[in-house]
Motif scaffolding. Structure first.
Motif, PDB file in Angstrom:
ATOM      1  N   LEU A  19      -6.719  -1.987   3.512  1.00 52.22           N
ATOM      2  CA  LEU A  19      -6.221  -0.827   4.262  1.00 52.22           C
ATOM      3  C   LEU A  19      -7.385  -0.259   5.064  1.00 52.22           C
ATOM      4  N   ALA A  58      -3.296  -2.312   8.157  1.00 50.13           N
ATOM      5  CA  ALA A  58      -3.485  -3.153   6.983  1.00 50.13           C
ATOM      6  C   ALA A  58      -3.669  -4.591   7.429  1.00 50.13           C
ATOM      7  N   TYR A  61      -4.410   6.661  -2.842  1.00 47.40           N
ATOM      8  CA  TYR A  61      -3.917   5.404  -2.284  1.00 47.40           C
ATOM      9  C   TYR A  61      -3.777   4.372  -3.401  1.00 47.40           C
ATOM     10  N   CYS A 104      -2.464   0.418  -4.433  1.00 45.35           N
ATOM     11  CA  CYS A 104      -2.059  -0.935  -4.096  1.00 45.35           C
ATOM     12  C   CYS A 104      -1.148  -1.444  -5.214  1.00 45.35           C
ATOM     13  N   TRP A 156       0.861  -1.185   0.000  1.00 48.27           N
ATOM     14  CA  TRP A 156       0.000   0.000   0.000  1.00 48.27           C
ATOM     15  C   TRP A 156       0.897   1.234   0.000  1.00 48.27           C
ATOM     16  N   SER A 189       4.747  -2.398   8.728  1.00 52.68           N
ATOM     17  CA  SER A 189       4.383  -0.994   8.619  1.00 52.68           C
ATOM     18  C   SER A 189       5.643  -0.157   8.457  1.00 52.68           C
TER      19      SER A 189
END
Lengths: 115, 111
Positions: free
Chosen positions: A76, A66, A89, A91, A35, A58
């Protein structure tokens, strides 16, 4: 062929509301999933990545989280959105063992506006 | 960590050649990518370099010098549709295979 789906395309949410963005990949197995967030006129910032089911890393501290409940699904989430969560955003996925397919493929993105 | 620098904006004329530079400082290196991103859209893959030298793909070429931490993207015979942001990204040598992106170079092609 492999495809990546991301939805919704656009979202307007009030401050303090929850968030759930979903990304699914088809035509492959055990992909690495990512992400990213892009602020207006800026580069891409990595938020989370996953190398397997329930394995989430993270990259930046924030009020986002997530999850990867299935091999090809990456979600997310946020419990309470902030104004600073606004952005584009994205992916993305890659098959790290496939030397012939080293390019990261991005979903079409979700434009989130927090008001 | 990773630090990637590229110019913020460039302007060029239709039919001309433009070179977009990217310098990087990384703790590990496992390839450099160039992506094209039109406004409001997702990035699309342009090129990948992991060894020194030039990779040519039609009107687009990408060069890498690992010793100098330097890459450039060369666009020939510019077309109006080439107006977009060009993102330089470096992959580290970690298990996650993450890409770290520069801020992007916004290219405006004028008639």
């Amino acid at each position: 062929s492999q495809t990546i789906h991301q939805w919704p395309a656009t979202l307007v949410q009030p401050v303090g509301s929850p968030l759930s963005l979903e990304c699914t990949v088809e035509g492959t197995s055990n992909p690495n999933l990512y992400w990213y967030r892009q602020a207006a006129g800026r580069g891409l910032q990595l938020l989370f990545y996953s190398i397997g089911i329930d394995q989430i890393s993270s990259e930046v501290p924030q009020n986002l989280s997530a999850s990867r409940p299935q091999d090809r699904q990456f979600i997310l989430s946020s419990k309470k959105l902030l104004l600073s969560d606004s952005g584009f955003y994205l992916c993305a996925w890659i098959q790290p063992w496939d030397r012939a397919n080293y390019g990261y493929t991005f979903g079409s993105g979700t434009r989130l506006t927090v008001v | 960590g990773q630090n990637i620098d590229q110019p913020t904006e460039m302007t060029a004329t239709e039919g001309a050649i433009v070179q977009i530079n990217c310098t990087y400082q990384t703790s590990g290196f496992n390839g450099l990518f160039w992506y094209q991103q039109h406004a409001g859209e997702a990035p699309t893959f342009l090129s990948y370099n992991v060894l020194d030298g030039l990779e040519e793909k039609g009107r687009f070429s990408s060069f890498l010098s690992r010793s100098k931490g330097y890459s450039y993207l060369l666009l020939k015979e510019l077309q109006m549709k080439d107006s977009a942001s060009y993102l330089c990204a470096v992959r580290g040598d970690n298990a996650g295979n993450m890409l770290t992106f520069g801020g992007g170079t916004r290219l405006m092609v004028k008639p």
